[in-house]
Design a protein around this motif. Structure first.
Motif, PDB file in Angstrom:
ATOM      1  N   SER A  12       0.830  -1.204   0.000  1.00  0.00           N
ATOM      2  CA  SER A  12       0.000   0.000   0.000  1.00  0.00           C
ATOM      3  C   SER A  12       0.862   1.252   0.000  1.00  0.00           C
ATOM      4  O   SER A  12       0.511   2.258  -0.616  1.00  0.00           O
ATOM      5  N   THR A  13       2.006   1.221   0.677  1.00  0.00           N
ATOM      6  CA  THR A  13       2.911   2.361   0.680  1.00  0.00           C
ATOM      7  C   THR A  13       3.476   2.600  -0.713  1.00  0.00           C
ATOM      8  O   THR A  13       3.567   3.738  -1.171  1.00  0.00           O
ATOM      9  N   ASN A  14       3.852   1.520  -1.404  1.00  0.00           N
ATOM     10  CA  ASN A  14       4.374   1.663  -2.764  1.00  0.00           C
ATOM     11  C   ASN A  14       3.317   2.207  -3.714  1.00  0.00           C
ATOM     12  O   ASN A  14       3.611   3.001  -4.598  1.00  0.00           O
ATOM     13  N   ALA A  15       2.068   1.798  -3.549  1.00  0.00           N
ATOM     14  CA  ALA A  15       0.990   2.291  -4.393  1.00  0.00           C
ATOM     15  C   ALA A  15       0.803   3.797  -4.181  1.00  0.00           C
ATOM     16  O   ALA A  15       0.569   4.544  -5.140  1.00  0.00           O
ATOM     17  N   ALA A  16       0.929   4.241  -2.933  1.00  0.00           N
ATOM     18  CA  ALA A  16       0.797   5.674  -2.655  1.00  0.00           C
ATOM     19  C   ALA A  16       1.935   6.447  -3.307  1.00  0.00           C
ATOM     20  O   ALA A  16       1.734   7.541  -3.847  1.00  0.00           O
ATOM     21  N   ARG A  17       3.129   5.910  -3.283  1.00  0.00           N
ATOM     22  CA  ARG A  17       4.270   6.582  -3.908  1.00  0.00           C
ATOM     23  C   ARG A  17       4.115   6.648  -5.421  1.00  0.00           C
ATOM     24  O   ARG A  17       4.509   7.629  -6.047  1.00  0.00           O
ATOM     25  N   LEU A  18       3.561   5.609  -6.016  1.00  0.00           N
ATOM     26  CA  LEU A  18       3.379   5.598  -7.465  1.00  0.00           C
ATOM     27  C   LEU A  18       2.319   6.600  -7.907  1.00  0.00           C
ATOM     28  O   LEU A  18       2.394   7.148  -8.998  1.00  0.00           O
ATOM     29  N   SER A  19       1.325   6.838  -7.074  1.00  0.00           N
ATOM     30  CA  SER A  19       0.260   7.761  -7.450  1.00  0.00           C
ATOM     31  C   SER A  19       0.661   9.219  -7.231  1.00  0.00           C
ATOM     32  O   SER A  19      -0.019  10.123  -7.687  1.00  0.00           O
ATOM     33  N   TYR A  20       1.769   9.469  -6.549  1.00  0.00           N
ATOM     34  CA  TYR A  20       2.249  10.815  -6.281  1.00  0.00           C
ATOM     35  C   TYR A  20       2.785  11.427  -7.575  1.00  0.00           C
ATOM     36  O   TYR A  20       3.653  10.867  -8.225  1.00  0.00           O
ATOM     37  N   ASP A  21       2.278  12.577  -7.948  1.00  0.00           N
ATOM     38  CA  ASP A  21       2.692  13.237  -9.180  1.00  0.00           C
ATOM     39  C   ASP A  21       3.394  14.543  -8.826  1.00  0.00           C
ATOM     40  O   ASP A  21       2.758  15.546  -8.509  1.00  0.00           O
ATOM     41  N   LYS A  22       4.714  14.516  -8.868  1.00  0.00           N
ATOM     42  CA  LYS A  22       5.500  15.676  -8.460  1.00  0.00           C
ATOM     43  C   LYS A  22       5.318  16.847  -9.419  1.00  0.00           C
ATOM     44  O   LYS A  22       5.277  17.999  -8.992  1.00  0.00           O
ATOM     45  N   ALA A  23       5.197  16.598 -10.691  1.00  0.00           N
ATOM     46  CA  ALA A  23       5.057  17.682 -11.667  1.00  0.00           C
ATOM     47  C   ALA A  23       3.792  18.493 -11.414  1.00  0.00           C
ATOM     48  O   ALA A  23       3.812  19.726 -11.495  1.00  0.00           O
ATOM     49  N   THR A  24       2.715  17.813 -11.094  1.00  0.00           N
ATOM     50  CA  THR A  24       1.467  18.505 -10.792  1.00  0.00           C
ATOM     51  C   THR A  24       1.604  19.342  -9.532  1.00  0.00           C
ATOM     52  O   THR A  24       1.152  20.489  -9.488  1.00  0.00           O
ATOM     53  N   LYS A  25       2.253  18.779  -8.532  1.00  0.00           N
ATOM     54  CA  LYS A  25       2.440  19.509  -7.282  1.00  0.00           C
ATOM     55  C   LYS A  25       3.320  20.742  -7.491  1.00  0.00           C
ATOM     56  O   LYS A  25       3.028  21.813  -6.955  1.00  0.00           O
ATOM     57  N   VAL A  26       4.366  20.621  -8.286  1.00  0.00           N
ATOM     58  CA  VAL A  26       5.259  21.746  -8.566  1.00  0.00           C
ATOM     59  C   VAL A  26       4.507  22.839  -9.313  1.00  0.00           C
ATOM     60  O   VAL A  26       4.636  24.026  -9.000  1.00  0.00           O
ATOM     61  N   ALA A  27       3.709  22.474 -10.300  1.00  0.00           N
ATOM     62  CA  ALA A  27       2.939  23.455 -11.073  1.00  0.00           C
ATOM     63  C   ALA A  27       1.924  24.170 -10.187  1.00  0.00           C
ATOM     64  O   ALA A  27       1.747  25.387 -10.296  1.00  0.00           O
ATOM     65  N   LYS A  28       1.277  23.422  -9.312  1.00  0.00           N
ATOM     66  CA  LYS A  28       0.288  24.015  -8.406  1.00  0.00           C
ATOM     67  C   LYS A  28       0.965  24.981  -7.442  1.00  0.00           C
ATOM     68  O   LYS A  28       0.462  26.079  -7.184  1.00  0.00           O
ATOM     69  N   HIS A  29       2.137  24.598  -6.920  1.00  0.00           N
ATOM     70  CA  HIS A  29       2.879  25.463  -5.996  1.00  0.00           C
ATOM     71  C   HIS A  29       3.335  26.740  -6.706  1.00  0.00           C
ATOM     72  O   HIS A  29       3.222  27.840  -6.152  1.00  0.00           O
ATOM     73  N   LYS A  30       3.821  26.612  -7.933  1.00  0.00           N
ATOM     74  CA  LYS A  30       4.266  27.776  -8.697  1.00  0.00           C
ATOM     75  C   LYS A  30       3.117  28.746  -8.934  1.00  0.00           C
ATOM     76  O   LYS A  30       3.268  29.964  -8.799  1.00  0.00           O
ATOM     77  N   ALA A  31       1.963  28.220  -9.277  1.00  0.00           N
ATOM     78  CA  ALA A  31       0.790  29.064  -9.523  1.00  0.00           C
ATOM     79  C   ALA A  31       0.352  29.782  -8.255  1.00  0.00           C
ATOM     80  O   ALA A  31       0.020  30.975  -8.286  1.00  0.00           O
TER      81      ALA A  31
END
Length: 104
Positions: A12-31
């Motif tokens: 379950s921990t690995n599944a959570a890591r795979l679903s994490y999308d860093k690019a989306t988070k970076v874009a949201k933070h920049k905005a």
């Protein structure tokens, strides 16, 4: 049984890591940081009447004039401010002061 539980937990921990999308988070933070910057600088220029010199901005923000000048160059590239002229520096030798105008 505990071995099976630990394996399920790891999966379950690995599944959570795979679903994490860093690019989306970076874009949201920049905005959100850009929106915050626009709000903060808009408030500063509103307090100073829409136009201000580099030294006035530095005094209002509590930062050095060279730091403000760098920020104004960045905001000028974004199209948020423009140079509205210069005025003579009062109080001794030095360069003329750039007058910045808020455009948004």
């Amino acid at each position: 049984m505990s071995y099976l539980a630990s394996m399920l937990q790891a999966a379950s921990t690995n599944a959570a890591r795979l679903s994490y999308d860093k690019a989306t988070k970076v874009a949201k933070h920049k905005a959100s940081m850009e929106a915050r910057s626009k709000r903060v600088w808009g408030e500063v220029f509103a307090a100073l009447g829409g136009k201000a010199t580099t030294n006035q901005l530095a005094g209002h923000k509590g930062r050095s004039a060279p730091s403000i000048l760098g920020s104004m160059y960045d905001l000028e590239e974004k199209g948020w401010v423009r140079r509205a002229g210069t005025i003579l520096k009062s109080g001794g030798p030095g360069n003329n002061q750039i007058v910045w105008e808020w455009l948004l």
